[in-house]
Design a protein around this motif. Structure first.
Motif, PDB file in Angstrom:
ATOM      1  N   ALA A   1      49.124  40.751  19.517  1.00 27.11           N
ATOM      2  CA  ALA A   1      49.530  40.299  18.394  1.00 27.11           C
ATOM      3  C   ALA A   1      50.872  40.707  17.609  1.00 27.11           C
ATOM      4  CB  ALA A   1      49.031  42.003  17.399  1.00 27.11           C
ATOM      5  N   ILE A   2      51.452  40.860  17.987  1.00 27.19           N
ATOM      6  CA  ILE A   2      53.360  40.826  17.355  1.00 27.19           C
ATOM      7  C   ILE A   2      53.029  39.375  17.943  1.00 27.19           C
ATOM      8  CG2 ILE A   2      55.352  41.181  18.049  1.00 27.19           C
ATOM      9  CD1 ILE A   2      54.874  43.938  18.207  1.00 27.19           C
ATOM     10  N   GLN A   3      53.155  38.918  18.900  1.00 30.68           N
ATOM     11  CA  GLN A   3      53.023  37.303  18.948  1.00 30.68           C
ATOM     12  C   GLN A   3      52.500  36.293  17.824  1.00 30.68           C
ATOM     13  OE1 GLN A   3      51.203  35.574  22.713  1.00 30.68           O
ATOM     14  NE2 GLN A   3      51.516  33.298  22.121  1.00 30.68           N
ATOM     15  N   GLU A   4      51.661  36.704  17.802  1.00 30.02           N
ATOM     16  CA  GLU A   4      50.642  36.126  16.437  1.00 30.02           C
ATOM     17  C   GLU A   4      51.359  35.993  15.192  1.00 30.02           C
ATOM     18  OE1 GLU A   4      48.226  34.123  16.606  1.00 30.02           O
ATOM     19  OE2 GLU A   4      48.330  33.789  18.819  1.00 30.02           O
ATOM     20  N   LEU A   5      51.875  37.562  15.055  1.00 36.36           N
ATOM     21  CA  LEU A   5      52.997  37.605  14.045  1.00 36.36           C
ATOM     22  C   LEU A   5      54.074  36.889  13.432  1.00 36.36           C
ATOM     23  CD1 LEU A   5      52.531  41.640  12.645  1.00 36.36           C
ATOM     24  CD2 LEU A   5      50.832  39.427  12.013  1.00 36.36           C
ATOM     25  N   LEU A   6      54.878  36.832  14.587  1.00 33.44           N
ATOM     26  CA  LEU A   6      56.037  36.005  15.039  1.00 33.44           C
ATOM     27  C   LEU A   6      55.632  34.622  14.767  1.00 33.44           C
ATOM     28  CD1 LEU A   6      58.085  38.470  17.322  1.00 33.44           C
ATOM     29  CD2 LEU A   6      58.032  38.226  14.722  1.00 33.44           C
ATOM     30  N   GLY A   7      54.685  33.719  15.438  1.00 34.09           N
ATOM     31  CA  GLY A   7      54.564  32.576  15.479  1.00 34.09           C
ATOM     32  C   GLY A   7      55.171  31.978  16.446  1.00 34.09           C
ATOM     33  N   HIS A   8      55.401  32.940  17.923  1.00 27.21           N
ATOM     34  CA  HIS A   8      55.369  32.859  18.787  1.00 27.21           C
ATOM     35  C   HIS A   8      54.630  31.451  20.013  1.00 27.21           C
ATOM     36  CE1 HIS A   8      59.104  35.632  19.057  1.00 27.21           C
ATOM     37  NE2 HIS A   8      59.170  34.731  18.583  1.00 27.21           N
ATOM     38  N   ALA A   9      55.008  30.342  19.866  1.00 26.57           N
ATOM     39  CA  ALA A   9      54.106  29.973  21.492  1.00 26.57           C
ATOM     40  C   ALA A   9      53.731  30.476  22.721  1.00 26.57           C
ATOM     41  CB  ALA A   9      54.398  28.312  21.198  1.00 26.57           C
ATOM     42  N   SER A  10      54.538  31.279  23.557  1.00 28.58           N
ATOM     43  CA  SER A  10      55.362  31.438  24.650  1.00 28.58           C
ATOM     44  C   SER A  10      55.543  33.182  24.151  1.00 28.58           C
ATOM     45  CB  SER A  10      55.725  31.215  25.409  1.00 28.58           C
ATOM     46  OG  SER A  10      55.660  31.678  26.712  1.00 28.58           O
ATOM     47  N   LEU A  11      53.629  34.022  25.475  1.00 23.50           N
ATOM     48  CA  LEU A  11      53.516  35.518  24.825  1.00 23.50           C
ATOM     49  C   LEU A  11      55.629  35.869  25.419  1.00 23.50           C
ATOM     50  CD1 LEU A  11      52.323  38.304  24.966  1.00 23.50           C
ATOM     51  CD2 LEU A  11      51.950  37.725  26.840  1.00 23.50           C
ATOM     52  N   SER A  12      56.060  35.459  26.129  1.00 24.65           N
ATOM     53  CA  SER A  12      57.273  36.013  27.070  1.00 24.65           C
ATOM     54  C   SER A  12      58.325  35.887  26.040  1.00 24.65           C
ATOM     55  CB  SER A  12      57.478  34.439  28.277  1.00 24.65           C
ATOM     56  OG  SER A  12      57.267  33.300  27.802  1.00 24.65           O
ATOM     57  N   THR A  13      57.877  35.055  24.763  1.00 28.92           N
ATOM     58  CA  THR A  13      59.752  34.831  24.136  1.00 28.92           C
ATOM     59  C   THR A  13      58.852  36.190  23.260  1.00 28.92           C
ATOM     60  OG1 THR A  13      59.009  32.441  23.723  1.00 28.92           O
ATOM     61  CG2 THR A  13      59.879  33.395  22.311  1.00 28.92           C
ATOM     62  N   THR A  14      57.700  36.448  23.745  1.00 24.83           N
ATOM     63  CA  THR A  14      57.807  37.887  22.722  1.00 24.83           C
ATOM     64  C   THR A  14      58.315  39.254  23.370  1.00 24.83           C
ATOM     65  OG1 THR A  14      55.827  37.594  21.678  1.00 24.83           O
ATOM     66  CG2 THR A  14      56.590  39.247  20.935  1.00 24.83           C
ATOM     67  N   GLN A  15      57.832  38.925  24.100  1.00 22.61           N
ATOM     68  CA  GLN A  15      58.192  40.444  25.435  1.00 22.61           C
ATOM     69  C   GLN A  15      59.596  40.802  25.297  1.00 22.61           C
ATOM     70  OE1 GLN A  15      56.162  38.150  29.225  1.00 22.61           O
ATOM     71  NE2 GLN A  15      54.866  39.881  29.336  1.00 22.61           N
ATOM     72  N   ILE A  16      61.056  39.887  25.454  1.00 23.43           N
ATOM     73  CA  ILE A  16      62.206  40.310  24.741  1.00 23.43           C
ATOM     74  C   ILE A  16      61.607  41.244  23.918  1.00 23.43           C
ATOM     75  CG2 ILE A  16      63.114  38.437  25.396  1.00 23.43           C
ATOM     76  CD1 ILE A  16      64.000  38.270  22.275  1.00 23.43           C
ATOM     77  N   TYR A  17      60.765  42.089  23.361  1.00 20.96           N
ATOM     78  CA  TYR A  17      61.329  43.280  22.425  1.00 20.96           C
ATOM     79  C   TYR A  17      60.305  44.546  23.166  1.00 20.96           C
ATOM     80  CZ  TYR A  17      61.986  39.683  18.415  1.00 20.96           C
ATOM     81  OH  TYR A  17      62.088  39.191  17.938  1.00 20.96           O
ATOM     82  N   THR A  18      59.702  44.233  24.816  1.00 23.88           N
ATOM     83  CA  THR A  18      59.536  45.655  25.732  1.00 23.88           C
ATOM     84  C   THR A  18      61.008  45.437  25.596  1.00 23.88           C
ATOM     85  OG1 THR A  18      58.755  44.199  26.719  1.00 23.88           O
ATOM     86  CG2 THR A  18      57.393  44.326  25.641  1.00 23.88           C
TER      87      THR A  18
END
Length: 311
Positions: free
Chosen positions: A276-293
């Motif tokens: 859901a956070i990936q969608e909110l940020l508009g990241h094309a790849s989940l790997s980009t969002t995973q830095i937040y973990t």
């Protein structure tokens, strides 16, 4: 050497086709296209001197890894760091892939050379209390600035933290977009649109700014205006953030983009779903969002180290 003089006619023709493809099919921005054109031009200018003549498509296919490493060494000699060199090679490799896909030859030497590595740096989010203060115009009450300007800056920063927008996305909003609804349609990277939520506090901050703004705000015009009535510049938002850093005693890492990082990190810390956070940020790849973990885990370890009796 003049870049145009270092490019053979058949290569120049393919560069034009490649840039047209990136603009039309990949929807890259004019600035990105210019950067790619410059990167390939620098590569070809070096090769023209290195090989003693303008390389054509046939000669490009015959380049060796040693030739590419010589280019990298020359760029380093000019002061290029790893990040600049990595971006430069990315542009050249994109052109090489275009040539291969269109049957114009394979520049295998580029794939054989390892890309410079960048140190992994994690985003530095603000504490939730500091992020909230960014949208409080009273923090900047001592500045000799018009109230509507302070309200405008507070509204922009509220969008960055409250909805996780990039500066370009917030400043790209039209007046008609801010109609009081609880969601916005945002135009992000690659001309992709997404829906983002708007909290009541953010809606109020925008409404306060609109009510105070001395200029007309036509529906199809920009929502956020500069002091002279033109579109608001990202630089003005950065300067406003710098003043807030001084007022709140925050480090230099507290930038407008850090508010977007804070949005994602604070959602994750409260149990937000990564997809859901990936969608909110508009990241094309989940790997980009995973830095937040990793950011959240680092925060938990800091809390543990500072609070545990045996730490």
């Amino acid at each position: 050497m003049d870049l145009q003089l270092s490019i053979a006619a058949d290569v120049a023709s393919e560069i034009t086709r490649w840039l047209d493809y990136l603009g039309a099919e990949r929807r890259m921005s004019p600035k990105t296209l210019e950067a790619y054109r410059r990167d390939v031009g620098q590569f070809l200018a070096f090769m023209a001197e290195h090989l003693g003549g303008r390389p054509n498509l046939t000669q490009l296919a015959k380049l060796t890894p040693a030739d590419v490493r010589a280019f990298m060494a020359a760029r380093r000699g000019d002061g290029a760091g790893n990040r600049t060199l990595m971006r430069s090679l990315a542009g050249v490799r994109s052109f090489a892939r275009f040539l291969e896909r269109n049957g114009k030859g394979k520049v295998g030497a580029l794939a054989a050379v390892r890309t410079p590595k960048l140190p992994k740096t994690l985003p530095k989010p603000l504490a939730a209390s500091s992020a909230k203060q960014m949208t409080d115009i009273d923090v900047r009450a001592g500045e000799e600035r018009e109230t509507w300007v302070l309200a405008r800056d507070a509204a922009v920063l509220a969008l960055l933290y409250g909805s996780g927008l990039r500066i370009s996305e917030a400043l790209g909003l039209k007046r008609k977009d801010a109609d009081g609804r609880d969601a916005l349609t945002v135009l992000g990277k690659g001309n992709k649109t997404r829906m983002v939520p708007v909290l009541p506090q953010v809606t109020k901050a925008i409404a306060d700014y609109v009510a105070l703004c001395p200029y007309d705000l036509p529906p199809d015009g920009p929502l956020f205006l500069g002091a002279r009535g033109g579109p608001l510049s990202p630089r003005i938002v950065q300067l406003a953030m710098a003043r807030l850093r001084g007022a709140l005693g925050l480090p230099d890492s507290a930038t407008p983009h850090a508010l977007r990082h804070s949005f994602a990190t604070h959602l994750l810390a409260r149990g937000g779903d990564l997809r859901a956070i990936q969608e909110l940020l508009g990241h094309a790849s989940l790997s980009t969002t995973q830095i937040y973990t990793a950011v959240d885990a680092e925060h938990l370890l800091d809390v543990y180290a500072s609070a545990h009796p045996r730490a």
